[in-house]
Every structure is written in structure tokens, then in C-alpha cells.
Design an enzyme around this catalytic site. Sequence first.
Site, PDB file in Angstrom:
ATOM      1  N   ASP A 193       0.859  -1.198   0.000  1.00  0.00           N
ATOM      2  CA  ASP A 193       0.000   0.000   0.000  1.00  0.00           C
ATOM      3  C   ASP A 193       0.887   1.238   0.000  1.00  0.00           C
ATOM      4  OD1 ASP A 193      -2.344   1.727   0.347  1.00  0.00           O
ATOM      5  OD2 ASP A 193      -3.356  -0.099   0.995  1.00  0.00           O
ATOM      6  N   HIS A 264      -2.933   2.961  -4.824  1.00  0.00           N
ATOM      7  CA  HIS A 264      -2.285   2.649  -3.545  1.00  0.00           C
ATOM      8  C   HIS A 264      -0.857   2.150  -3.786  1.00  0.00           C
ATOM      9  CE1 HIS A 264      -5.647   3.422  -0.901  1.00  0.00           C
ATOM     10  NE2 HIS A 264      -6.457   2.742  -1.686  1.00  0.00           N
ATOM     11  N   GLU A 343      -9.942   2.400  -5.360  1.00  0.00           N
ATOM     12  CA  GLU A 343      -9.496   3.752  -5.055  1.00  0.00           C
ATOM     13  C   GLU A 343      -8.270   4.167  -5.864  1.00  0.00           C
ATOM     14  OE1 GLU A 343     -10.998   4.131  -0.465  1.00  0.00           O
ATOM     15  OE2 GLU A 343      -9.015   3.263  -0.746  1.00  0.00           O
TER      16      GLU A 343
END
Length: 633
Positions: A193, A264, A343
Amino acid sequence: MKKLLSIVLLAFIVQRADAQDDPNMGIIPAPVSVKKNSGSFKLDKTVVLVSADAKNSRMSDLLNSFIATKGGFALRELKSAGENDKSIVLSSAGADQLPAEGYQINISDKNITITGTEAGLFYAVQSMMQLMPEKKDEQIIIPAAEINDYPRFRYRGLHLDVCRHMFPVSFVKKYIDLMSQYKLNTFHWHLTDDQGWRIEIKKYPKLTTVGATRSGTIIGHHPGVGTDNKEYKGFYTQEEVKDVLAYAAARYINVIPEIELPGHASAAIAAYPELSCFPDRDTFVDAKTPWSGSRKGKQVQQQWGVFDDVFVPSEATFKFLGNVLDEVIALFPSKYIHIGGDESPKEYWKESKFCQDLIKKLKLKNEHELQSYFIQRIEKHVNSRGRSIIGWDEILEGGLAPNATVMSWRGTEGGIAAAKENHDVIMTPNGDGLYYDHRQSLSADEPTNIGGLSHYSKPYAYDPIPKELTPEQQKHIIGVQANLWTEYIETPAKIEYMILPRLFSLSEIAWTPTARKDLKNFSEERIPVHLARFDKTSTNYWVPTPIGQADTLQGETFKIDLKTPVHGAEIYYTLDLTRPAETANLYTNDLKVIVPKGEKRILKTIVITPSGKRSVVTETVLNNGAPDVKSKS
Ligand code: ACM
């Protein structure tokens, strides 16, 4: 004296009757069926433990070491029992007729027979360990019963983010132990991440020499009140990963690695800036963001959130990701490889001439289709290695990759849409209580958390099968999962606080048929027993607030009818607005509070367990017709 004795006796009988009355015999998740019979099996040191099949000896050893701890005696282990032996027999005979992972336990006066395939026997032993009452006079008296059990879903998952905070291998193993005790079978290991890359990749050492370290972490809730200025780093070597995988496999848990893409990706880009659309651009850090060290160049993130600097869809990136995935696939036997997909902002792709030219060249409509192209390239690679991808539900945008399984997290809509397109789905909707980073009560006593509210009753109420689907489409819902993101979870003790007792809810919705779910039995009979057991170990948990009603008014008297949510814990209370503690009044179940007409009192309670764990403080207004101050003003 005589009266006192009879009260003590009565209390004893009531307590025993309680435990024996539990239709689920204390087992979490509740079994498919439990048929109680008369009589009981008296487990003592004369009993023999029989396992004819060598491959089941691990299961009999597991049961025997539990009995040794609980009863203070270990059983003789034999290949077969003699005519007159009282025995516990583990067997796989006929188990291939049982549903996958299923088992049967038959408890009679003479013996206990436990039948299952390997995984089934493992789960049977978990149930045996949970249903055994405490020892009395060198015996454990187990009520006679027949249990028939198997899971509702084949995918029963729990996720752990080790990027925002990292946890030692020893704790990852404890997490796996907890999962297996509650019959979960899939560990989703979120390994990469923005704030840290946590798995060794031999071909790209900078992923861990650079990408596994951040120079600081924000303090407090996002956007933070400062930086701790402390270097934070760590990763799992491939040897450590292998160790975890072997440990999990011995507990019938599949481990799914997640390598996040295309978003990410800050940690990977900090290590290899050429993976960005704009390799020379500094990582964007808002001037107001607390930051430690340099703000120049590509940085591993110190802030929580979603960041624009994502992987560029270049051939060099696909080569890099292909190589990374090949090392991951070589390590993990899992059929599924999770590739993230959530995302991923499109800002840099919109700005980048390379990306816009690629969109034209591939005749794509927009950046969503470019993301779909990205995921499909990755899927082809993973499929070519004989594996399948799972992605978060954003992978639906711009068109689903042909063989992808969808993890529905932003709600159930993504999962429903994917199932309608005949894709397999894992349900983990954040609005239905399955995000275990959410707080467990509204009390200000809760530690810092991401927000959202998920008391254990919320995931318990969730049914992973959406009503909108036809029976055929429903078959694509292969299971359910809870997620644990660790922005605000720095320690193993806090992980335990966040997952217990919610892990029990997950376990029951993943395993138990809906018709067998029973919140009252779960909350009042089984959770208190399980938490009391954890209280005796070094395992932390969220202490539930008292069970019951505090506001039944008769005349001027409120009858306060509370039960402790952890066996052996006490409830303390105040009525004078002070915070309750051990020094406050001890609640007993005949508490009555007189509140004159037109007045009110505030009852504050706290639960304190034998090991000293404390619940949040609850407040109940005992209002006997007092004027409502708010409505007057
Ligand atoms: C997610 O919670 N971003 C999958």
C-alpha cells in the site's frame, strides 16, 4: 444457614441448567444441527483416544493436548479400542459422504465418535474444545448429543492490512489461530500500500530497502495534529512468508496475498519512480500535512487516504508487475491472487500524454476503460500461471475482466452486478458492519478509530446472499469476509480489541444457516462464555456493555435487569453522575431505583472482567416524567 445453603445450591443448579440449556452447546459458529440426548459421557483418565488413520493423528493430538490442559490428564492414544474401553474415536470412514469441510459428533454414555475428512475433523475438534464444560472431581461431564455440521459458504475470510501498521510473524500466526478456532478458512493478507511495501521481492530489492520504510506517521485522526517523526519500517522475508503459509495450511486456512494495483502504489513508486506517470514530480504533500523529513522526490506516504500518483500503464510497468506477481505466485499456493483495483484516482492518467495517447491507440472511451485494460492485462498474466484474480468492486468500472472474482466492499451493489454477470463474488460491504476498523460503540471511551459504527450485532444481522439475485445468481456469492484496515491500529492488542467479539459474528454468518442464527442466544449464552475464556489468556477483546433492560418503570421504581456480557465479570454502577469503577456500587440483579414523579436519574454502568478489562461506560436515563430540558428551550 440452611436458607443460605439452599440459595447457593439453587444458584449452582441454575448455572448448570443455563449451560446445558444452550441449544448450541456453547459452540461458535452455531452448528447446523444439535440434537440433545439423555445421559452424558464422563471424560476421565480411563478414556482412550482412538484414531485408526495416521493422517488424523494430528487432530487427535490437538484434542488430547486440550484435554490435558482442561482436565489435567492426557488420554492414551490407540489405533483401535478394546471391547470395554470408553473411547473417543476420530474417523474418516464414510466422511466422503459429508458436505465439504463437514463433520459429525455423536456423544453417548459409552463413547464419542467424531467423523470427518481432514478439515472436517479439524473443525469437529474445535467444536469439541468449545463444548467441553469445566472439570469437576477429575471428570469432564459432556452431555449426550448428536451434532451434524458443515459450512454455509466455502469462502470464509478475514483480512489484515499490514501496510499502515506491521505486525510480527508471531502475531500473524495468532491471528490465524483465532480464525481457525472459529472455522474461518481464508486469510486475506494485504501486503502492499501507499505507506509501506511489506513483502520481499528478490528481483526488486528496493521495494523493501526503500518502499518498506516511511520517515514518520501522522499523529491522531486524519489529517493529524502532527507527525511522530519516527521512522516506521518492516517487511516479511520470503522465508517468513513460507513459514506463515505452512502454519496456515496446517489449520486449513488458505492465504490470499494482495498486491495493490494500479492505485495505492506510493511505496512501490518511491522505490522505482519510473512506475509513475511523472517520475520526476515530487510526491504531492499538501503544505498543511504534517510531514517528517524530505518532501522532495518520491516518498512513501506518511498520511492516510487515497493518492493520485498511481502506476503508469506502460509496458515497463506490466513487466515489473508480472515479475512481482510471478514471485508471489511461486510462494503462495492460493488459487486466488488479489490485485486490489480500488481507489485509483484518474487525475494523473488524465494529465499524462502517454496515457491519453494510449487511450486513443486502444480505442478506449476514458480512463475507466484504461483501468479495465490494466486489470485485464494483469488478469491474463495471472491466468497464464494457472491462477485467478480477485479485485475490489471498482474493477467493474470500465468493464469486468473475464474471469475475475469481485470483492464487494462499497456496499452490495458491486457484488450484485457482478453476480448478474455470472462472476463469483465475496461480500464484504463496509456499511453492513464488516469493516472491523469501525468503532464498536458511540462512547467517547472508544480508542481512536476510523469512524463508522459496527457493534457486533450489526455484522451478525447481515445476510451475504442478496435478495435481488435469482437462485442461480446467488450461487455466485461464494462467501463473506471482514476487513481490518490498520491506520489506527498500531499494536496486536488493539487488533484483538477490534476483532473480538466481532470475529464471532463473522464466523456465524459465514458458517451457520440463516435460520439457525439467534442473536439472543449468541449474545447472552455463547459470547459471555467465549470472552471469559479469552479473559484467562493474554488475548485482548472489546468488553460488551451489560445485557438487558434498565428502564422498566413500575410506580416510582425502575427495575434494573442486567446481565454480565462476560461470565465472571462484574457490573458496577453510579447514580450520582460520577464515572463508575471498582469503587462504585456493585450491581446485583435485585437493583431497584426509586425516582420520584417528575424527576430523573442517570444510571452509569461499567463492566469489569476478572483480568481487569473494562467496557465503555454506558448511560441510561431513568426518567419518571421529568420535563425535557431541550424541548423547553
Ligand atoms: C477498501 O476498503 N478500500 C477496499
